[in-house]
Design an enzyme around this catalytic site. Structure first.
Site, PDB file in Angstrom:
ATOM      1  N   PHE A   1       0.798  -1.230   0.000  1.00 62.03           N
ATOM      2  CA  PHE A   1       0.000   0.000   0.000  1.00 62.03           C
ATOM      3  C   PHE A   1       0.827   1.276   0.000  1.00 62.03           C
ATOM      4  O   PHE A   1       0.416   2.291   0.570  1.00 62.03           O
ATOM      5  CB  PHE A   1      -0.974  -0.001   1.195  1.00 62.03           C
ATOM      6  CG  PHE A   1      -1.613  -1.328   1.438  1.00 62.03           C
ATOM      7  CD1 PHE A   1      -2.285  -1.986   0.418  1.00 62.03           C
ATOM      8  CD2 PHE A   1      -1.517  -1.949   2.671  1.00 62.03           C
ATOM      9  CE1 PHE A   1      -2.857  -3.235   0.636  1.00 62.03           C
ATOM     10  CE2 PHE A   1      -2.086  -3.192   2.896  1.00 62.03           C
ATOM     11  CZ  PHE A   1      -2.759  -3.842   1.874  1.00 62.03           C
ATOM     12  N   CYS A   2       1.988   1.249  -0.630  1.00 62.87           N
ATOM     13  CA  CYS A   2       2.882   2.417  -0.674  1.00 62.87           C
ATOM     14  C   CYS A   2       3.154   2.949   0.733  1.00 62.87           C
ATOM     15  O   CYS A   2       3.258   4.159   0.954  1.00 62.87           O
ATOM     16  CB  CYS A   2       2.305   3.518  -1.567  1.00 62.87           C
ATOM     17  SG  CYS A   2       2.257   3.053  -3.314  1.00 62.87           S
ATOM     18  N   ALA A   3       3.260   2.020   1.669  1.00 60.40           N
ATOM     19  CA  ALA A   3       3.627   2.345   3.053  1.00 60.40           C
ATOM     20  C   ALA A   3       4.462   1.176   3.568  1.00 60.40           C
ATOM     21  O   ALA A   3       4.141   0.556   4.577  1.00 60.40           O
ATOM     22  CB  ALA A   3       2.388   2.555   3.908  1.00 60.40           C
TER      23      ALA A   3
END
Length: 455
Positions: free
Chosen positions: A375-377
């Site tokens: 999740f781009c985290a």
């Protein structure tokens, strides 16, 4: 039950009309089903109201600013009125600027380019990459993931107190996590930042579509968000807040619109006088339709009433969390505990399942769109899954094959346009997949798990 109680209950259960609500998709097992869009945290479907407003304006489209023609003047008024609408939606203070950008990522990169010399930046490892990565030309302190609101504030206070030299500083924090959906103590973090002479920018990409956001009430210096998460079409965003650092910085983009006056020098060079206001960082022909669509979404959410929207979303969150709690193999990811308030964003893992395989089965066999991966985290998801936050991983491209364990998760997210049936179908599908397994065979193709249709 009184008539007013029935009406209130109905308003909680009635979603706002969005595009795509009647789209049907094929199932790998045969037949079709209405698509359940449960990936709002990535991009929310556009509100029908927003789309209708844009369609009504489209025949009158014209290039803004300095045009003498009627359509140009009309578009200029619409563009600048959109700026005022966004300022009201965000509760901006007198003197605050609203700059239209391409996205939250673009907004935070703009702010990063406007930092004064020797500015220190403080950011929790829990941030989305849009807030974690733009500060490449600054001295950055990455803070460990806190496990409570109190720990978050205390961690920030210690870091700010220990900084040396005691110069300009900026804190960047999310309002709601794009992984866990949990709300962060923004007002308390802002107070801590200001007590130590620092400024704070709020990444409201996940907060603004779900809760009211007021720059003045939260006492933040800037707020950034994206139109495509606020029920508007792609390609527009906002950075709003204090004007001094933005006014002192070189334009984010050099070109027409940002320049007030350009003259040739005798030595053959060029002298430029830049605009002082928002136009300073809006070079080029602006995305008028994008700005107008954001303003339309702001009006629509305000008119719907955030009290009603929040109550309805809480109703959906309770349906999902209660349903997942009834499946022992499912573990919901959380920083602050199971009872922490959250928006409609929930990430989880399932024992015995690779997350890509699980998400693929939800789509292919039930017509449910969720997201899987990091999740781009990346640091946050690795931490929540018990891995090393420094471990590398590709966003949305897990390498594990179906049935193999991977350090990735599944995320379900929803909002103002989600009908009850979609979350009910999701909970039922999770239970059936865990109990009965997938009905189809899957294989890995280009890093993604997909139905095997070769047989």
């Amino acid at each position: 039950m009184s008539v007013s109680t029935v009406a209130a209950d109905q308003s909680v259960r009635t979603p706002l009309p969005v595009l795509g609500r009647d789209v049907t998709v094929p199932l790998v097992t045969g037949g079709e089903v209405t698509y359940a869009a449960l990936d709002y945290a990535a991009s929310a479907p556009a509100l029908q109201r927003v789309w209708d407003d844009v369609a009504a304006y489209a025949p009158y489209y014209g290039s803004v600013h300095r045009g003498a023609g009627y359509l140009s003047q009309l578009s200029t008024d619409l563009f600048e009125n959109a700026r005022h609408t966004v300022a009201e939606f965000l509760g901006c203070r007198d003197g605050d600027q609203v700059v239209f950008t391409r996205s939250t990522t673009d907004s935070l990169n703009l702010l990063a380019a406007a930092l004064p010399d020797d500015c220190r930046v403080f950011v929790f490892e829990t941030e989305h990459h849009a807030s974690l990565l733009p500060w490449r030309d600054a001295r950055v302190t990455f803070l460990d993931a806190p496990r409570s609101h109190r720990e978050a504030v205390e961690t920030l206070e210690r870091a700010l107190a220990d900084r040396d030299p005691h110069g300009p500083a900026l804190v960047c924090v999310t309002g709601a996590s794009n992984v866990t959906g949990e709300l962060w103590p923004v007002r308390e973090l802002a107070a801590a930042a200001h007590a130590h002479g620092a400024r704070i920018v709020l990444d409201a990409a996940q907060l603004a579509p779900h809760h009211p956001v007021s720059v003045a009430d939260l006492d933040v210096d800037w707020v950034a968000f994206s139109g495509h998460k606020l029920y508007a079409p792609f390609g527009s965003g906002v950075l709003a807040g204090r004007s001094d650092w933005l006014r002192a910085a070189e334009p984010y983009l050099a070109g027409g619109g940002a320049s007030r006056k350009v003259t040739r020098r005798e030595d053959g060079g060029v002298d430029v006088e830049w605009h002082d206001g928002a136009a300073r960082h809006e070079a080029g022909s602006p995305n008028v339709i994008g700005a107008y669509s954001i303003a339309s979404a702001c009006r629509a959410l305000t008119e719907a009433g955030f009290d009603t929207l929040v109550a309805r979303e809480r109703h959906l969150v309770e349906k999902v969390t209660a349903g997942l709690a009834g499946v022992p193999e499912v573990r919901i990811l959380t920083l602050f505990g199971d009872d922490a308030p959250r928006v409609g964003v929930i990430s989880f893992v399932v024992d015995g399942w690779n997350s890509s395989h699980f998400a693929a089965a939800l789509s292919a066999e039930y017509g449910i769109g969720v997201r899987d991966g990091l999740f781009c985290a990346h640091p946050l998801v690795r931490t929540l899954l018990g891995g090393d936050a420094r471990q590398q991983g590709e966003c949305g491209a897990p390498e594990a094959a179906p049935g193999e364990k991977s350090l990735n998760a599944v995320r379900v997210s929803f909002g103002a346009g989600t009908p009850d049936e979609h979350v009910e179908r999701f909970v039922r599908a999770v239970r059936e997949l865990v109990t009965d397994g997938a009905k189809w065979n899957y294989r890995t193709e280009d890093g993604r798990c997909v139905p095997d249709t070769s047989a």
